[in-house]
Write a protein that holds these residues in place. Structure first.
Motif: not given
Length: 80
Positions: A22, A24, A33-34, A36, A38-39, A46-47, A56, A58
Protein backbone atom coordinates in the motif's frame (compact mmCIF):
# COMPACT_ATOMS: atom_id res chain seq x y z
CA UNK A 1 7.32 -13.98 -5.81
CA UNK A 2 7.10 -10.20 -5.29
CA UNK A 3 10.14 -8.10 -5.94
CA UNK A 4 11.58 -5.32 -3.82
CA UNK A 5 11.26 -1.82 -5.27
CA UNK A 6 13.49 1.08 -4.26
CA UNK A 7 11.41 4.23 -3.80
CA UNK A 8 12.98 7.69 -3.94
CA UNK A 9 10.80 10.08 -1.88
CA UNK A 10 10.50 13.88 -2.26
CA UNK A 11 12.21 14.51 1.10
CA UNK A 12 15.43 12.91 -0.17
CA UNK A 13 15.07 9.56 1.57
CA UNK A 14 15.00 6.26 -0.29
CA UNK A 15 13.40 3.09 1.04
CA UNK A 16 12.62 -0.37 -0.29
CA UNK A 17 9.31 -2.16 -0.12
CA UNK A 18 7.64 -5.10 -1.79
CA UNK A 19 5.71 -4.49 -5.00
CA UNK A 20 2.01 -4.60 -4.13
CA UNK A 21 2.50 -2.75 -0.83
CA UNK A 22 0.00 0.00 0.00
CA UNK A 23 1.39 3.45 -0.94
CA UNK A 24 0.28 5.06 2.33
CA UNK A 25 2.03 2.34 4.36
CA UNK A 26 5.19 2.63 2.23
CA UNK A 27 5.23 6.39 2.79
CA UNK A 28 4.64 6.04 6.53
CA UNK A 29 7.50 3.53 6.79
CA UNK A 30 9.73 6.06 5.01
CA UNK A 31 8.76 8.86 7.38
CA UNK A 32 6.99 10.68 4.56
CA UNK A 33 3.45 11.95 4.98
CA UNK A 34 1.04 11.82 2.06
CA UNK A 35 -1.98 14.03 2.74
CA UNK A 36 -5.25 12.12 2.70
CA UNK A 37 -8.86 13.14 2.78
CA UNK A 38 -11.52 10.67 1.84
CA UNK A 39 -9.53 7.38 1.76
CA UNK A 40 -11.74 6.27 -1.08
CA UNK A 41 -10.11 7.85 -4.09
CA UNK A 42 -12.60 10.61 -4.82
CA UNK A 43 -11.09 13.76 -3.26
CA UNK A 44 -7.60 13.67 -4.82
CA UNK A 45 -5.79 14.94 -1.70
CA UNK A 46 -3.39 11.98 -1.79
CA UNK A 47 -2.25 12.34 -5.41
CA UNK A 48 1.43 11.69 -6.00
CA UNK A 49 3.44 11.43 -9.19
CA UNK A 50 5.20 8.09 -9.61
CA UNK A 51 7.72 8.17 -12.44
CA UNK A 52 5.64 10.96 -14.02
CA UNK A 53 2.25 9.27 -13.68
CA UNK A 54 -0.26 10.73 -11.23
CA UNK A 55 -1.88 8.18 -8.92
CA UNK A 56 -4.11 8.36 -5.87
CA UNK A 57 -2.12 6.81 -3.04
CA UNK A 58 -5.15 5.86 -0.94
CA UNK A 59 -6.36 3.36 -3.53
CA UNK A 60 -3.13 2.33 -5.31
CA UNK A 61 -0.32 -0.05 -4.53
CA UNK A 62 3.38 0.13 -5.28
CA UNK A 63 3.83 -1.35 -8.77
CA UNK A 64 6.66 -3.60 -9.87
CA UNK A 65 9.39 -1.73 -11.73
CA UNK A 66 11.61 -3.08 -14.49
CA UNK A 67 14.44 -0.87 -13.22
CA UNK A 68 13.68 -1.77 -9.61
CA UNK A 69 13.25 1.92 -8.74
CA UNK A 70 10.43 4.46 -8.55
CA UNK A 71 10.65 8.23 -8.16
CA UNK A 72 7.87 9.94 -6.19
CA UNK A 73 6.96 13.63 -6.30
CA UNK A 74 3.97 15.41 -4.86
CA UNK A 75 1.36 15.97 -7.55
CA UNK A 76 0.41 19.54 -8.32
CA UNK A 77 -2.97 20.55 -9.65
CA UNK A 78 -2.99 24.00 -11.28
CA UNK A 79 -6.73 24.30 -10.58
CA UNK A 80 -6.53 23.90 -6.78
Amino acid sequence: MSKQVLIHWPHGKSTACTAGCDWLAAARDAGFSIPTGCLGGSCGACEIDVNGTTIRACIATVPPSKSGQLNVELATDPYW
